[in-house]
Design an enzyme around this catalytic site. Structure first.
Site, PDB file in Angstrom:
ATOM      1  N   TYR A  62       0.768  -1.249   0.000  1.00 35.55           N
ATOM      2  CA  TYR A  62       0.000   0.000   0.000  1.00 35.55           C
ATOM      3  C   TYR A  62       0.798   1.299   0.000  1.00 35.55           C
ATOM      4  O   TYR A  62       0.227   2.368  -0.195  1.00 35.55           O
ATOM      5  CB  TYR A  62      -1.002  -0.015   1.162  1.00 35.55           C
ATOM      6  CG  TYR A  62      -2.078  -1.059   0.944  1.00 35.55           C
ATOM      7  CD1 TYR A  62      -3.124  -0.820   0.072  1.00 35.55           C
ATOM      8  CD2 TYR A  62      -2.017  -2.299   1.567  1.00 35.55           C
ATOM      9  CE1 TYR A  62      -4.096  -1.782  -0.167  1.00 35.55           C
ATOM     10  CE2 TYR A  62      -2.986  -3.270   1.345  1.00 35.55           C
ATOM     11  CZ  TYR A  62      -4.024  -2.998   0.473  1.00 35.55           C
ATOM     12  OH  TYR A  62      -4.973  -3.957   0.228  1.00 35.55           O
ATOM     13  N   PHE A  76      -9.708  -4.996  10.800  1.00 34.96           N
ATOM     14  CA  PHE A  76     -10.989  -4.825  10.099  1.00 34.96           C
ATOM     15  C   PHE A  76     -10.801  -5.064   8.605  1.00 34.96           C
ATOM     16  O   PHE A  76      -9.694  -5.063   8.113  1.00 34.96           O
ATOM     17  CB  PHE A  76     -11.587  -3.435  10.357  1.00 34.96           C
ATOM     18  CG  PHE A  76     -10.689  -2.281  10.007  1.00 34.96           C
ATOM     19  CD1 PHE A  76     -10.584  -1.814   8.695  1.00 34.96           C
ATOM     20  CD2 PHE A  76      -9.936  -1.645  10.989  1.00 34.96           C
ATOM     21  CE1 PHE A  76      -9.752  -0.740   8.374  1.00 34.96           C
ATOM     22  CE2 PHE A  76      -9.107  -0.563  10.684  1.00 34.96           C
ATOM     23  CZ  PHE A  76      -9.012  -0.112   9.374  1.00 34.96           C
TER      24      PHE A  76
END
Ligand SMILES: CC(C)(COP(=O)(O)OP(=O)(O)OC[C@H]1O[C@@H](n2cnc3c(N)ncnc32)[C@H](O)[C@@H]1OP(=O)(O)O)[C@@H](O)C(=O)NCCC(=O)NCCS
Length: 405
Positions: A120, A405
């Site tokens: 990322y 999450f």
């Protein structure tokens, strides 16, 4: 190959199936139900190759605690591309669209847990929350100073625990950068669902009360085991522990470390400055591992930096070049001398040149400008600028995000 990227509006179930397939699994009815409960499909993106859904991503709607308050954050999740379509730029296409969407939704930052650390950074995400894991032999878990028992611990079923846990969680959340709001749906469809009560061993919820007030909780599992000599060699998995005071954290760990028939205690997601390191007589015995937890992307420099509080009154000019979020590019003067920080565009000479991922790394206080400078990642255009920046960005607590999450 022409790939279309769009929200899979009426295709929640197919979206869930694609997400599971990207991770090598199968989506059950329950998975699809949980996922679509916490992720409206307007906040999801899917990649289509003709009629086939081949990629997925989404962004939960959170508020994240930052130094001095909280701001909306896009919680990037359920990201993947089918093995048949990898390394053809589909993730990049979805990420670029998602940055534009999160900006349009008015969320100044995006956050995520990365399955692999190398993915990322190229999209401007920087490692913002490091975390520690511990693995401790119970017979070496003595306290440095005696922790006399106080208050009382109650074991609760999930139903009764839910209300009091969310109350404790919310009291801790406002104090700790990186912690996220959890709606009632989130507790049910994510937090408790992840505890996976369908699988053995069961989850226990221990609530600590001090002076008749809920002060801490721990969710844990006992993995029982016995060796051939008849000795208990089980291990305790601390899933989540949240405490609201120094006394509470000592008492809840006193309880956890005192559970019988356990040889080893393991906790995966603790903040870097967790007090357990100072409570124990032998911190070396914690066998700590350090790794990346949450990555953060500054979506809107102006909004993100104006909303944060700062530890010293100073002024700093940052030069940012941001190819994927061009509205962030330019020179920004950050002035923290007043009650509220001011950030505005400037023509003045820059003090520091910093890339978007590094800006994300320092935002919550989980990394220092000094460390980035020494690694050659950021550049001082005026000597001493990184040191001054660290004075401004210093936080009381290390950031923490207790769940994936
Ligand atoms: C990770 C994943 C989403 C990448 O999708 P993809 O469509 O193949 O990625 P892209 O083709 O857009 O690649 C973009 C860039 O990232 C790089 N990259 C992709 N996956 C990578 C990985 N796992 N590790 C390191 N770099 C990776 C590519 O080499 C490419 O680099 P470049 O821009 O320098 O050419 C895909 O491999 C996947 O679904 N993996 C399994 C599930 C997963 O890990 N999801 C991420 C959850 S956080």
């Amino acid at each position: 190959m022409s790939i279309e990227i769009r929200p899979p509006l009426a295709e929640g179930r197919r979206f869930s199936e694609t997400v599971s397939a990207c991770f090598g699994g199968v989506s059950t009815e329950e998975d699809a139900e949980h996922r679509t409960k916490v992720l409206p499909m307007e906040r999801a993106l899917a990649a289509f190759d003709g009629g086939e859904m081949v990629g997925a991503t989404g962004a939960f709607e959170f508020d994240v605690t930052i130094p001095g308050g909280q701001i909306p954050a896009g919680g990037v999740t359920m990201t993947g591309v089918l093995p048949s379509h990898r390394r053809q730029g589909i993730l990049s296409a979805m990420m670029e669209q998602q940055l534009v969407d999160i900006h349009a939704w008015g969320e100044p930052v995006a956050i995520l847990w990365a399955s692999e650390g190398a993915i990322y950074g190229r999209y401007g995400y920087g490692l913002a929350i490091p975390e520690i894991s511990i693995e401790l032999e119970r017979d070496r878990a003595g306290f440095k100073r005696p922790v006399e028992p106080s208050g009382r611990v109650r074991l609760m079923g999930r139903k009764d625990a839910a209300k009091v846990m969310s109350e404790i969680y919310d009291r801790a959340r406002v104090e700790i950068p990186g912690m996220l709001t959890r709606s009632t749906d989130w507790w049910e469809a994510h937090t408790f669902a992840e505890h996976d009560e369908s699988k053995e061993p069961p989850v226990f919820y221990a609530l600590l009360e001090l002076d008749d007030r809920a002060a801490a909780y721990a969710a844990y599992k006992v993995h029982s085991d016995w060796n051939l000599d008849g000795m208990a060699v089980g291990w305790l998995e601390v899933i989540e522990e949240v405490s609201t005071s120094p006394e509470a954290v000592a008492q809840i760990w006193r309880f956890l470390l005192g559970i019988d028939l356990i040889q080893t205690i393991k906790a995966m997601h603790l903040p870097l400055d967790h007090p357990i390191q100072h409570l124990l007589a032998e911190s070396r015995r914690l066998r700590m591992g350090v790794k990346d937890a949450v990555w953060l992307r500054i979506i809107d420099v102006e909004a993100a930096f104006a909303r944060r509080s700062y530890a010293s009154a100073d002024s700093l000019v940052l030069e940012v070049e941001d190819g994927l979020c061009p509205w962030n590019s330019g020179r920004w003067e950050l002035d923290t001398s007043g009650d509220n920080a001011l950030i505005q565009r400037t023509d003045a000479d820059a003090d520091l040149k910093i890339a978007p991922d590094d800006l994300g790394s320092v935002y919550l206080g989980g990394n220092t400008f000094g460390a980035l400078l020494r690694s050659g990642s950021i550049h001082e255009l005026k000597t001493g600028a990184a040191w001054r920046a660290d004075g401004m960005f210093r936080t009381e607590r290390m950031p923490w995000c207790p769940e994936i999450f």
